[in-house]
Design a protein around this motif. Structure first.
Motif, PDB file in Angstrom:
ATOM      1  N   ASP A   1      -0.384  16.098   9.341  1.00 25.05           N
ATOM      2  CA  ASP A   1       0.334  16.557  10.528  1.00 25.05           C
ATOM      3  C   ASP A   1      -0.458  17.722  11.146  1.00 25.05           C
ATOM      4  O   ASP A   1      -0.816  18.666  10.435  1.00 25.05           O
ATOM      5  N   PRO A   2      -0.768  17.675  12.438  1.00 24.05           N
ATOM      6  CA  PRO A   2      -1.588  18.724  13.061  1.00 24.05           C
ATOM      7  C   PRO A   2      -0.924  20.096  13.092  1.00 24.05           C
ATOM      8  O   PRO A   2      -1.580  21.086  13.384  1.00 24.05           O
ATOM      9  N   ARG A   3       0.357  20.188  12.765  1.00 24.14           N
ATOM     10  CA  ARG A   3       1.031  21.488  12.717  1.00 24.14           C
ATOM     11  C   ARG A   3       0.727  22.257  11.443  1.00 24.14           C
ATOM     12  O   ARG A   3       1.057  23.436  11.337  1.00 24.14           O
ATOM     13  N   ARG A   4       0.102  21.594  10.457  1.00 23.44           N
ATOM     14  CA  ARG A   4      -0.247  22.273   9.212  1.00 23.44           C
ATOM     15  C   ARG A   4      -1.393  23.251   9.447  1.00 23.44           C
ATOM     16  O   ARG A   4      -2.205  23.070  10.350  1.00 23.44           O
ATOM     17  N   THR A   5      -1.486  24.272   8.622  1.00 19.26           N
ATOM     18  CA  THR A   5      -2.579  25.239   8.718  1.00 19.26           C
ATOM     19  C   THR A   5      -3.896  24.579   8.338  1.00 19.26           C
ATOM     20  O   THR A   5      -4.922  24.803   8.984  1.00 19.26           O
ATOM     21  N   THR A   6      -3.871  23.750   7.309  1.00 21.45           N
ATOM     22  CA  THR A   6      -5.063  23.015   6.894  1.00 21.45           C
ATOM     23  C   THR A   6      -4.818  21.534   7.163  1.00 21.45           C
ATOM     24  O   THR A   6      -3.884  20.950   6.621  1.00 21.45           O
ATOM     25  N   VAL A   7      -5.636  20.953   8.020  1.00 22.22           N
ATOM     26  CA  VAL A   7      -5.497  19.543   8.380  1.00 22.22           C
ATOM     27  C   VAL A   7      -6.629  18.778   7.709  1.00 22.22           C
ATOM     28  O   VAL A   7      -7.806  19.005   7.998  1.00 22.22           O
ATOM     29  N   ARG A   8      -6.248  17.870   6.801  1.00 20.04           N
ATOM     30  CA  ARG A   8      -7.241  17.073   6.075  1.00 20.04           C
ATOM     31  C   ARG A   8      -7.416  15.712   6.727  1.00 20.04           C
ATOM     32  O   ARG A   8      -6.479  15.180   7.320  1.00 20.04           O
ATOM     33  N   THR A   9      -8.612  15.165   6.586  1.00 20.60           N
ATOM     34  CA  THR A   9      -8.858  13.770   6.924  1.00 20.60           C
ATOM     35  C   THR A   9      -9.072  13.050   5.604  1.00 20.60           C
ATOM     36  O   THR A   9      -9.916  13.448   4.795  1.00 20.60           O
ATOM     37  N   LEU A  10      -8.276  12.006   5.386  1.00 20.65           N
ATOM     38  CA  LEU A  10      -8.288  11.259   4.130  1.00 20.65           C
ATOM     39  C   LEU A  10      -8.816   9.852   4.358  1.00 20.65           C
ATOM     40  O   LEU A  10      -8.395   9.173   5.292  1.00 20.65           O
ATOM     41  N   ARG A  11      -9.732   9.409   3.512  1.00 15.79           N
ATOM     42  CA  ARG A  11     -10.232   8.027   3.565  1.00 15.79           C
ATOM     43  C   ARG A  11      -9.603   7.260   2.414  1.00 15.79           C
ATOM     44  O   ARG A  11      -9.677   7.678   1.260  1.00 15.79           O
ATOM     45  N   ILE A  12      -8.969   6.141   2.728  1.00 16.31           N
ATOM     46  CA  ILE A  12      -8.343   5.328   1.685  1.00 16.31           C
ATOM     47  C   ILE A  12      -9.425   4.517   0.976  1.00 16.31           C
ATOM     48  O   ILE A  12     -10.124   3.718   1.595  1.00 16.31           O
ATOM     49  N   ASP A  13      -9.560   4.768  -0.335  1.00 15.25           N
ATOM     50  CA  ASP A  13     -10.574   4.091  -1.151  1.00 15.25           C
ATOM     51  C   ASP A  13     -10.005   2.967  -2.002  1.00 15.25           C
ATOM     52  O   ASP A  13     -10.727   2.047  -2.373  1.00 15.25           O
ATOM     53  N   ASP A  14      -8.703   3.035  -2.312  1.00 12.06           N
ATOM     54  CA  ASP A  14      -8.094   2.012  -3.160  1.00 12.06           C
ATOM     55  C   ASP A  14      -6.584   2.044  -2.947  1.00 12.06           C
ATOM     56  O   ASP A  14      -6.023   3.068  -2.551  1.00 12.06           O
ATOM     57  N   LEU A  15      -5.949   0.932  -3.181  1.00  6.55           N
ATOM     58  CA  LEU A  15      -4.488   0.830  -3.128  1.00  6.55           C
ATOM     59  C   LEU A  15      -4.022   0.337  -4.487  1.00  6.55           C
ATOM     60  O   LEU A  15      -4.538  -0.658  -5.003  1.00  6.55           O
ATOM     61  N   VAL A  16      -3.042   1.033  -5.062  1.00  5.19           N
ATOM     62  CA  VAL A  16      -2.592   0.741  -6.419  1.00  5.19           C
ATOM     63  C   VAL A  16      -1.085   0.522  -6.404  1.00  5.19           C
ATOM     64  O   VAL A  16      -0.337   1.344  -5.885  1.00  5.19           O
ATOM     65  N   ARG A  17      -0.651  -0.594  -6.980  1.00  2.64           N
ATOM     66  CA  ARG A  17       0.786  -0.848  -7.128  1.00  2.64           C
ATOM     67  C   ARG A  17       1.250  -0.192  -8.418  1.00  2.64           C
ATOM     68  O   ARG A  17       0.683  -0.429  -9.468  1.00  2.64           O
ATOM     69  N   GLU A  18       2.304   0.650  -8.319  1.00  2.00           N
ATOM     70  CA  GLU A  18       2.747   1.399  -9.494  1.00  2.00           C
ATOM     71  C   GLU A  18       4.217   1.162  -9.828  1.00  2.00           C
ATOM     72  O   GLU A  18       4.916   2.082 -10.204  1.00  2.00           O
ATOM     73  N   GLY A  19       4.693  -0.047  -9.666  1.00  4.91           N
ATOM     74  CA  GLY A  19       6.054  -0.386 -10.068  1.00  4.91           C
ATOM     75  C   GLY A  19       7.105   0.487  -9.416  1.00  4.91           C
ATOM     76  O   GLY A  19       7.161   0.615  -8.202  1.00  4.91           O
ATOM     77  N   ASN A  20       7.959   1.118 -10.233  1.00  7.33           N
ATOM     78  CA  ASN A  20       9.068   1.931  -9.727  1.00  7.33           C
ATOM     79  C   ASN A  20       8.618   3.142  -8.928  1.00  7.33           C
ATOM     80  O   ASN A  20       9.368   3.674  -8.125  1.00  7.33           O
ATOM     81  N   LEU A  21       7.404   3.609  -9.160  1.00 14.84           N
ATOM     82  CA  LEU A  21       6.900   4.783  -8.444  1.00 14.84           C
ATOM     83  C   LEU A  21       6.428   4.430  -7.039  1.00 14.84           C
ATOM     84  O   LEU A  21       6.153   5.304  -6.237  1.00 14.84           O
ATOM     85  N   GLY A  22       6.324   3.152  -6.744  1.00 17.87           N
ATOM     86  CA  GLY A  22       5.857   2.720  -5.430  1.00 17.87           C
ATOM     87  C   GLY A  22       4.351   2.599  -5.403  1.00 17.87           C
ATOM     88  O   GLY A  22       3.649   3.066  -6.292  1.00 17.87           O
ATOM     89  N   SER A  23       3.864   1.964  -4.383  1.00 19.94           N
ATOM     90  CA  SER A  23       2.421   1.789  -4.246  1.00 19.94           C
ATOM     91  C   SER A  23       1.799   3.087  -3.757  1.00 19.94           C
ATOM     92  O   SER A  23       2.402   3.830  -2.987  1.00 19.94           O
ATOM     93  N   ARG A  24       0.568   3.333  -4.212  1.00 18.99           N
ATOM     94  CA  ARG A  24      -0.122   4.570  -3.882  1.00 18.99           C
ATOM     95  C   ARG A  24      -1.474   4.267  -3.267  1.00 18.99           C
ATOM     96  O   ARG A  24      -2.108   3.282  -3.594  1.00 18.99           O
TER      97      ARG A  24
END
Length: 95
Positions: A22-45
């Motif tokens: 969110d651009p309202r944060r003091t530190t704005v990160r850019t994240l590159r998605i490298d992998d998608l992992v299904r984690e059951g009850n915890l949801g996909s990450r």
């Protein structure tokens, strides 16, 4: 390995996408998605590398390279304009 998943908001999350905080944060990160992992009850990450971090107070930009894991349901912009945003990747050729 899964290359795309759809979060509970209907957004398609894909390996290689770039997302920003969110651009309202003091530190704005850019994240590159490298992998998608299904984690059951915890949801996909999404396993992401922080490729850029911009401090909006000082103007300093760094390239930390650290790895973070984010629930894919969090990768979403709310109706009020808050949350993560899908970034435009200027390095990809246009069609």
């Amino acid at each position: 390995m899964t290359n795309t998943l759809t979060n509970r908001h209907g957004d398609e999350i894909a390996v290689g996408q770039l997302w920003t905080d969110d651009p309202r944060r003091t530190t704005v990160r850019t994240l590159r998605i490298d992998d998608l992992v299904r984690e059951g009850n915890l949801g996909s990450r999404a396993v992401c590398t922080v490729i850029r971090s911009h401090d909006t107070d000082t103007g300093q930009t760094t390239e930390p390279g650290r790895v973070v894991s984010i629930n894919i349901d969090s990768l979403h912009t709310t109706a009020g304009g808050r949350g993560y945003r899908l970034a435009v990747d200027d390095s990809r050729p246009s069609r």
